[in-house]
Motif scaffolding. Sequence first.
Motif, short mmCIF file in Angstrom:
data_model
loop_
_atom_site.label_atom_id
_atom_site.label_comp_id
_atom_site.label_asym_id
_atom_site.label_seq_id
_atom_site.Cartn_x
_atom_site.Cartn_y
_atom_site.Cartn_z
N GLN A 70 0.82 -1.22 0.00
CA GLN A 70 0.00 0.00 0.00
C GLN A 70 0.85 1.26 0.00
OE1 GLN A 70 -3.21 -0.07 -0.67
NE2 GLN A 70 -2.93 -2.29 -0.77
N ASN A 71 1.95 1.23 0.70
CA ASN A 71 2.80 2.43 0.80
C ASN A 71 3.71 2.61 -0.41
OD1 ASN A 71 1.79 3.22 3.33
ND2 ASN A 71 3.22 1.87 4.40
N PHE A 72 4.22 1.50 -0.94
CA PHE A 72 5.19 1.58 -2.03
C PHE A 72 4.51 1.61 -3.40
CE2 PHE A 72 8.49 -0.57 -4.77
CZ PHE A 72 9.42 0.46 -4.73
N GLN A 73 3.31 1.03 -3.50
CA GLN A 73 2.55 1.00 -4.75
C GLN A 73 3.38 0.42 -5.91
OE1 GLN A 73 -0.95 2.43 -5.29
NE2 GLN A 73 -0.71 1.72 -3.19
N PRO A 74 3.71 -0.86 -5.83
CA PRO A 74 4.58 -1.46 -6.85
C PRO A 74 3.89 -1.63 -8.20
CG PRO A 74 3.72 -3.16 -5.41
CD PRO A 74 3.30 -1.84 -4.81
N ASN A 75 4.71 -1.54 -9.25
CA ASN A 75 4.27 -1.89 -10.60
C ASN A 75 4.68 -3.31 -10.97
OD1 ASN A 75 5.60 1.21 -10.88
ND2 ASN A 75 3.42 0.98 -11.38
N ALA A 76 5.58 -3.88 -10.16
CA ALA A 76 6.07 -5.23 -10.45
C ALA A 76 6.60 -5.87 -9.17
CB ALA A 76 7.17 -5.19 -11.50
N GLN A 113 -4.89 -9.26 -4.61
CA GLN A 113 -5.75 -8.28 -3.95
C GLN A 113 -5.36 -6.85 -4.32
OE1 GLN A 113 -5.35 -9.31 0.19
NE2 GLN A 113 -6.32 -11.31 -0.08
N TYR A 114 -4.07 -6.60 -4.34
CA TYR A 114 -3.55 -5.27 -4.70
C TYR A 114 -3.85 -4.97 -6.17
CZ TYR A 114 -0.02 -1.82 -6.09
OH TYR A 114 0.62 -0.73 -6.61
N TRP A 115 -3.51 -5.91 -7.05
CA TRP A 115 -3.67 -5.72 -8.49
C TRP A 115 -5.14 -5.51 -8.88
CZ3 TRP A 115 -6.14 -9.34 -11.77
CH2 TRP A 115 -6.02 -9.08 -13.15
N SER A 116 -6.04 -6.25 -8.23
CA SER A 116 -7.46 -6.18 -8.60
C SER A 116 -8.08 -4.82 -8.33
CB SER A 116 -8.25 -7.26 -7.86
OG SER A 116 -8.25 -7.02 -6.46
N LYS A 117 -7.45 -4.03 -7.47
CA LYS A 117 -7.97 -2.70 -7.13
C LYS A 117 -7.33 -1.58 -7.96
CE LYS A 117 -8.94 -4.14 -2.38
NZ LYS A 117 -8.56 -3.99 -0.96
N LEU A 118 -6.37 -1.92 -8.81
CA LEU A 118 -5.75 -0.92 -9.66
C LEU A 118 -6.69 -0.52 -10.79
CD1 LEU A 118 -2.16 -2.48 -10.04
CD2 LEU A 118 -2.83 -0.60 -8.53
N ASP A 119 -6.47 0.67 -11.36
CA ASP A 119 -7.28 1.04 -12.51
C ASP A 119 -6.80 0.27 -13.74
OD1 ASP A 119 -5.09 2.38 -13.78
OD2 ASP A 119 -5.55 4.22 -12.71
N LYS A 120 -7.53 0.38 -14.82
CA LYS A 120 -7.30 -0.48 -15.99
C LYS A 120 -5.89 -0.36 -16.54
CE LYS A 120 -9.46 -1.75 -20.38
NZ LYS A 120 -10.57 -1.45 -21.33
N PHE A 126 1.13 -4.01 -14.65
CA PHE A 126 1.67 -4.77 -13.51
C PHE A 126 2.20 -6.14 -13.95
CE2 PHE A 126 1.35 -7.59 -9.83
CZ PHE A 126 1.90 -6.82 -8.82
N ARG A 127 3.29 -6.60 -13.29
CA ARG A 127 3.85 -7.92 -13.55
C ARG A 127 4.25 -8.60 -12.23
NH1 ARG A 127 2.01 -6.63 -17.61
NH2 ARG A 127 2.83 -6.76 -19.76
N PHE A 128 4.02 -9.92 -12.16
CA PHE A 128 4.51 -10.75 -11.06
C PHE A 128 5.45 -11.78 -11.67
CE2 PHE A 128 4.70 -14.27 -8.18
CZ PHE A 128 4.48 -13.78 -6.90
N LEU A 129 6.75 -11.62 -11.43
CA LEU A 129 7.75 -12.51 -12.01
C LEU A 129 8.30 -13.44 -10.93
CD1 LEU A 129 9.76 -13.56 -14.07
CD2 LEU A 129 11.13 -11.48 -13.76
N HIS A 130 8.06 -14.73 -11.12
CA HIS A 130 8.49 -15.76 -10.18
C HIS A 130 9.78 -16.42 -10.69
CE1 HIS A 130 8.38 -19.09 -7.41
NE2 HIS A 130 8.22 -19.97 -8.38
#
Length: 344
Positions: A70-76, A113-120, A126-130
Amino acid sequence: MNIIVTGGAGFIGSAVIRYLINHTPHHVFNIDKLTYASNIKSLDSIAQNPRYHFAKVDIVNQNELSSIFQNFQPNAVIHLAAESHVDRSLVNSEEFIQTNIIGTFQLLQLSYQYWSKLDKSEKKFFRFLHISTDEVFGDMYESKKLFSENCPYLPSSPYSASKASADHLVRAWNRSYGLPTLITNSSNNYGPYQHSEKFIPKIISNALSGLSIPVYGNGQQVRDWLYVEDHVHAIYKVLTTANIGQSYNIGAGNQIKNIDIVYAICQLLEELVPQKPSNIKNYVDLISFIKDRPGHDKCYGINNNKIKKELHWKPQENFNTGLHKTVRWYIDYIKNCDYSFKSI
């Protein structure tokens, strides 16, 4: 771009963060539990940079993770946090299940949860790299075919099984919930700042200390060795250019027997540190063949054609140049550092 890196005080994670701070304009938030395998000093060179942030957090801790998001607001998110030593997983598998499976689940839940609340537009970006391992594919000894992205998972150890489980979770969150995920499976990494329990640092450390160099079985096990900085460049390529839902195998095409690596390191030490411990005439005198570990895979090998063709990545170091850089770094590190080599 704001990027969260989990496990950023580890060997590969710290290399990723040094690259992001030194060679890109991105802001980085390092989340690390600081276990025995972490080395926060590996980030000293960038620790004061205003684009770098750090918090000591266990990835299973949802409340602390939520606050950071919430504080950092990541894009990835680049997810590297993991228990990663096969021998330790054979003795105490619970830690591997907790961090590698439950930790990945918690991180996926929170990211969703974080991603679902972002605007379009933000959702699209956004990316989640594992970051995973080639060990999920098991032993290629019988098939003789290099691991491709489509190979079945046949993990042999609690470590590789836990990483395979994490890979499956990441794919499920993409398929079921639409979370924009990516996966990479790399071969064995080596280079500066790797923990001394790992194969190459252990050889160097023991040789310079005049201690026995343990080699499992007959030393004929084959691994594909990837210089860590080449891996970092591949990770960044995948993060910034790959299509959502893709996975990429990252290897250098350096399939080498364990015993040949031991001999190569001993030869380099003969050249670079001819003044040996008093108990030996030659470094190879320290080689000791010990009982093989349970379920020890005989051979790994990565087919990296996909990442070469689609993302135009290829390794810059061959094994000889990478190993020379690595051995030279450890020699200087052990000679000059004012804290224990074991803290790497």
